[in-house]
Design an enzyme around this catalytic site. Structure first.
Site, PDB file in Angstrom:
ATOM      1  N   HIS A  95      -7.590  -5.788  -0.169  1.00 58.01           N
ATOM      2  CA  HIS A  95      -6.457  -4.871  -0.289  1.00 58.01           C
ATOM      3  C   HIS A  95      -5.135  -5.621  -0.168  1.00 58.01           C
ATOM      4  O   HIS A  95      -4.857  -6.232   0.866  1.00 58.01           O
ATOM      5  CB  HIS A  95      -6.561  -3.804   0.806  1.00 58.01           C
ATOM      6  N   SER A 146       0.830  -1.203   0.000  1.00 57.02           N
ATOM      7  CA  SER A 146       0.000   0.000   0.000  1.00 57.02           C
ATOM      8  C   SER A 146       0.871   1.261   0.000  1.00 57.02           C
ATOM      9  O   SER A 146       1.654   1.461  -0.937  1.00 57.02           O
ATOM     10  CB  SER A 146      -0.964  -0.058   1.194  1.00 57.02           C
ATOM     11  N   ASP A 193      -8.943  -4.702  -5.645  1.00 58.28           N
ATOM     12  CA  ASP A 193      -8.436  -3.876  -4.548  1.00 58.28           C
ATOM     13  C   ASP A 193      -9.218  -2.571  -4.465  1.00 58.28           C
ATOM     14  O   ASP A 193      -9.275  -1.817  -5.431  1.00 58.28           O
ATOM     15  CB  ASP A 193      -6.951  -3.579  -4.764  1.00 58.28           C
TER      16      ASP A 193
END
Length: 521
Positions: A491, A231, A463
């Site tokens: 995610h 991320s 995602d």
């Protein structure tokens, strides 16, 4: 990144206060000198004392912990101002087969890497990686146990008036009055963070954190960096590759953030990602939630959600005497949080929505309280309190230029509403605080990393927070960039996308084995 990513989940939570206390005690010890991995050239003499650190490791539960000192301002590294950053490692069980250290960042920005590593001891990594690397993470500058850390004071009213105890902040301010109050409140929040952080806000950006990462590489004794970022961690890894392309050994970026997107493009990208994820939930609710699904089909589920948003906007949903009632923004937060890990969250979300539709929002309130746990849970005992929300605001606003006046936000709000409904408008509103933030030096741009070895980007097709399109874009921006596609929901992929993803990533990290152009799991 959009401030909607305040609620990006780190992959694991701490489970014992004793581990936290041990971590804090250990990293508060010192560093000694002389690292064998200082760069041979290209480093200012004033930086040599930082690069010449050698970490003094101490036991901290099942891990080893230390602290790293870095300059607060790399333009003036000899002015005496520093950050001291906690570092932790899970040492490989087979030192004779050790390649080096694998440094990772769990996301955020604002997530504590030390706390994340303490949560699972590095078990999220494949066995092949754990056998060949010490798994290392750290708290970036301003984050978690960093000294100093980002702190926000209580904001002043901001000039918006109290509006009465029952006043609600709308998800999308549409009237002139609502917009004026929203902008004034955002300015007050920014001023509170400037006041509480005592001058460090201009120094907590990702480019400086990437320079810290290079100091850490040297202190670990590694000639080149092996790194995995989830991320926001992809932004940190990308910045490192741009600044130190020839010091990269292997780089995995999972759940990619596209650096070429401006603030409004990024907010719209994320809004669309959540919109698609919620639509997917409405269509497949029964697949994962079973009998808990409160609707018989996609349209009925969409209607139920829309009805709850409208009801909560008029008056918060009642949650009983033991919990705060659920307003529209809290409902939105609970729904979007559940999109990060559908296999873990869709069942609970479905039960909570069904009960709320029947007049009882207690379960929704409980899920919201769970999401807020870091602010005052056992995880804060024995160490500096975590500052996830404050740090994600500080880093996100500093990293991306934002307009100072209000008009561009309202223009972006209209486009986001058309494209992604409440999921788009909330992403834009979350950007308002950045209008009054100290200005950083970064600008949206395509990656410039000449000389970097092939980088592996991992993208998940479903995602919500870092949409797959951004992974495609980032992989194409790196010279020789490789894209591994995980066809799934939620995610990020590594650590939750099954053995196929693990095998491909581990082979790249250990042997630098490339993935084929159309690789998918």
């Amino acid at each position: 990144m959009s401030r909607a990513t305040r609620r990006i989940r780190v992959r694991a939570r701490l489970t014992a206060a004793l581990a936290l206390a041990a971590l804090t005690t250990a990293w508060l010890t010192g560093c000694t000198a002389s690292s064998p991995a200082s760069p041979a050239n290209g480093t200012k003499p004033e930086l040599e004392r930082f690069y010449d650190q050698r970490l003094a490791w101490k036991d901290c539960g099942d891990l080893r912990c230390a602290r790293l000192t870095v300059p607060r301002d790399y333009a003036h590294p000899d002015n005496g101002e520093t950050f001291v950053l906690p570092v932790a490692k899970a040492a490989t069980a087979d030192p004779g087969e050790r390649i080096g250290s694998l440094v990772y960042n769990p996301g955020g920005p604002g997530a504590s890497g030390v706390s994340d590593l303490a949560a699972d001891g590095g078990e999220v990594f494949g066995a092949a990686v754990r056998a060949r690397f010490d798994i290392v993470s750290f708290d970036p500058r301003g984050v978690g146990g960093s000294e100093p850390a980002v702190r926000c004071a209580e904001p002043d009213d901001g000039g918006g008036g109290d509006g009465g105890d029952d006043a609600q902040e709308p998800i999308a301010p549409r009237t002139a009055g609502d917009r004026s109050r929203a902008f004034a409140g955002a300015r007050a929040e920014a001023a509170a963070c400037v006041k509480g952080s005592r001058g460090i806000l201009p120094h907590v950006g990702t480019d400086d954190a990437a320079r810290d990462l290079d100091v850490l590489r040297a202190a670990l004794g590694d000639r080149k960096l092996t790194y995995l970022g989830w991320s926001y961690g992809t932004s940190l890894g990308t910045s490192y590759a741009e600044q130190f392309p020839r010091r990269v050994r292997a780089l995995v970026l999972d759940g990619a953030v596209d650096p070429s997107l401006g603030w409004s493009e990024r907010a719209l990208s994320q809004g669309k990602g959540f919109r698609r994820a919620v639509d997917d939930y409405a269509e497949h609710c029964a697949d994962l939630a079973g009998d808990a699904c409160p609707a018989d089909g996609p349209q009925e589920m969409s209607d139920l959600l829309d009805g709850l948003y409208e009801e909560a906007a008029r008056q918060p949903l009642p949650a009983g005497d033991d919990a705060y009632d659920v307003d529209a923004r809290t409902l939105l937060d609970v729904v979007t949080d559940a999109m990060y890990s559908p296999e873990d969250s869709w069942g609970d979300l479905s039960e909570a929505l069904g009960e709320a539709a029947d007049g009882d929002a207690a379960k929704l309130a409980g899920m919201a309280a769970d999401d807020e746990e870091p602010a005052g849970s056992h995880r804060t005992r024995g160490r500096a309190r975590e500052n996830d929300d404050e740090a994600i605001l500080a880093v996100s606003c500093l990293d991306t230029p934002h307009p100072r006046e209000a008009r561009p936000y309202w223009d972006a709000l209209a486009a986001a509403d058309r494209a992604a409904g409440v999921y788009g408008t909330s992403s834009v509103v979350d950007e308002l605080t950045c209008a009054d933030w100290p200005a950083g030096t970064r600008r949206p741009h395509e990656v410039r990393a000449k000389g970097v070895p092939p980088v592996l980007v991992v993208g998940t097709t479903g995602d919500p927070a870092t949409p797959y399109e951004e992974a495609e874009s980032l992989a194409g921006q790196f010279p020789g960039g490789m894209l591994l596609t995980y066809e799934g929901r939620g995610h990020t992929a590594y650590g939750r996308g099954g053995s196929c993803v693990t095998r491909a990533v581990d082979a790249y990290l250990v042997d630098r084995r490339p993935v084929r152009a159309d690789a998918a799991c």
